[in-house]
Design a protein around this motif. Structure first.
Motif, PDB file in Angstrom:
ATOM      1  N   PHE A 139      31.162  49.839  34.511  1.00  0.00           N
ATOM      2  CA  PHE A 139      31.488  48.421  34.622  1.00  0.00           C
ATOM      3  C   PHE A 139      32.818  48.250  35.344  1.00  0.00           C
ATOM      4  N   LYS A 140      32.931  47.146  36.074  1.00  0.00           N
ATOM      5  CA  LYS A 140      34.161  46.869  36.815  1.00  0.00           C
ATOM      6  C   LYS A 140      35.175  46.200  35.881  1.00  0.00           C
ATOM      7  N   GLY A 141      36.332  46.822  35.771  1.00  0.00           N
ATOM      8  CA  GLY A 141      37.349  46.326  34.857  1.00  0.00           C
ATOM      9  C   GLY A 141      37.964  45.007  35.268  1.00  0.00           C
ATOM     10  N   ASN A 142      37.800  44.608  36.553  1.00  0.00           N
ATOM     11  CA  ASN A 142      38.399  43.365  37.027  1.00  0.00           C
ATOM     12  C   ASN A 142      37.447  42.172  36.932  1.00  0.00           C
ATOM     13  N   GLN A 143      36.281  42.363  36.314  1.00  0.00           N
ATOM     14  CA  GLN A 143      35.329  41.264  36.177  1.00  0.00           C
ATOM     15  C   GLN A 143      35.401  40.649  34.784  1.00  0.00           C
ATOM     16  N   SER A 144      35.373  39.317  34.742  1.00  0.00           N
ATOM     17  CA  SER A 144      35.448  38.623  33.457  1.00  0.00           C
ATOM     18  C   SER A 144      34.267  38.978  32.569  1.00  0.00           C
ATOM     19  N   GLY A 145      33.119  39.249  33.181  1.00  0.00           N
ATOM     20  CA  GLY A 145      31.927  39.582  32.406  1.00  0.00           C
ATOM     21  C   GLY A 145      32.084  40.855  31.595  1.00  0.00           C
ATOM     22  N   THR A 146      32.832  41.821  32.132  1.00  0.00           N
ATOM     23  CA  THR A 146      33.081  43.063  31.400  1.00  0.00           C
ATOM     24  C   THR A 146      33.922  42.782  30.164  1.00  0.00           C
ATOM     25  N   ARG A 147      34.954  41.961  30.322  1.00  0.00           N
ATOM     26  CA  ARG A 147      35.799  41.589  29.183  1.00  0.00           C
ATOM     27  C   ARG A 147      35.003  40.771  28.164  1.00  0.00           C
ATOM     28  N   PHE A 148      34.177  39.833  28.648  1.00  0.00           N
ATOM     29  CA  PHE A 148      33.365  39.019  27.739  1.00  0.00           C
ATOM     30  C   PHE A 148      32.384  39.892  26.959  1.00  0.00           C
ATOM     31  N   LEU A 149      31.823  40.903  27.639  1.00  0.00           N
ATOM     32  CA  LEU A 149      30.873  41.794  26.968  1.00  0.00           C
ATOM     33  C   LEU A 149      31.579  42.597  25.881  1.00  0.00           C
ATOM     34  N   ALA A 150      32.773  43.099  26.174  1.00  0.00           N
ATOM     35  CA  ALA A 150      33.552  43.829  25.168  1.00  0.00           C
ATOM     36  C   ALA A 150      33.880  42.920  23.982  1.00  0.00           C
ATOM     37  N   ASP A 151      34.268  41.681  24.279  1.00  0.00           N
ATOM     38  CA  ASP A 151      34.563  40.709  23.214  1.00  0.00           C
ATOM     39  C   ASP A 151      33.324  40.438  22.368  1.00  0.00           C
TER      40      ASP A 151
END
Length: 227
Positions: A139-151
């Motif tokens: 996953f790309k660390g600079n994408q909001s979707g990656t952060r949202f998925l982790a959340d």
């Protein structure tokens, strides 16, 4: 960590051995091109943390093999596509890889599993812990979707919420972002990895093959189950 490799392909076993020994400081790895045993000999079998076995090499003895190494994480390998539906959901197979497979992908899987196992707080220690694992999976660390998925994974683990709509609703309330925007961003990030023809780590890690796609539900359920 004790690792057993059972595979007739000596070149593949040798390469896997080298990557394992260079990736883990205290690994004890044994290689066998043939592995003969009987059910009566199980008590004398050495204990292994991980057993990486070529199903085609072990053949019909795979179930008996699993009995002898019931305390091991068994990683199965096979070049027979038709065999996958028959064994992919067997409880004794911790993970199944379709050959040809890059040895590094197997080692990456073991690394992530060890991070989950050795986490200080239960299994998943924090949202950042989950985020870093997702990045390791491509996953790309600079994408909001990656952060949202982790959340979302963290919310499901800590609050026991299992339905995606309810998870996204909870996350939306926390960060002030509409559910549909969260859903779109997560799906976009997942599709970016799904469509990366140079990297099929996501497929192999989650045991998804052929026309199937890795989904948010697949990923969230995996991390929750690991906890």
């Amino acid at each position: 960590m004790n690792v057993l490799i059972v595979d007739k392909d000596k070149k593949f076993s040798s390469n896997l051995f080298k990557i394992l020994t260079s990736s883990f400081p205290n690994v004890d790895t044994e290689i066998s091109s043939d592995f003969y045993f009987s059910e009566n000999d199980c008590s004398s079998c050495k204990k292994y943390d991980v057993a990486i076995i070529d199903i085609d090499t072990v053949g019909n003895d795979v179930a008996e093999f699993a009995k002898c190494f019931s305390n091991s994480k068994i990683i199965g390998l096979t070049s027979n596509v038709n065999l996958i539906p028959k064994i992919i959901n067997k409880p004794f197979i911790h993970r199944l890889f379709l050959k040809p497979v890059n040895s590094k992908e197997i080692v990456d899987f073991i690394k992530i599993q060890n991070k989950i196992k050795n986490s200080k707080r239960g299994v998943i220690s924090s949202k950042n812990n989950v985020f870093n694992m997702l990045v390791e999976l491509g996953f790309k660390g600079n994408q909001s979707g990656t952060r949202f998925l982790a959340d979302s994974i963290w919310i499901s683990i800590t609050k026991g919420i299992v339905k995606l709509k309810e998870i996204y609703y909870e996350l939306g309330n926390q960060i002030g972002v509409p559910e549909n925007a969260i859903n779109w961003a997560i799906n976009y990030s997942i599709e970016q990895v799904n469509n990366d023809v140079r990297n099929d780590r996501l497929y192999r890690f989650f045991n998804v093959y052929k026309e199937k796609r890795v989904t948010a539900k697949t990923i969230i359920e995996f991390f929750v189950a690991s906890n």
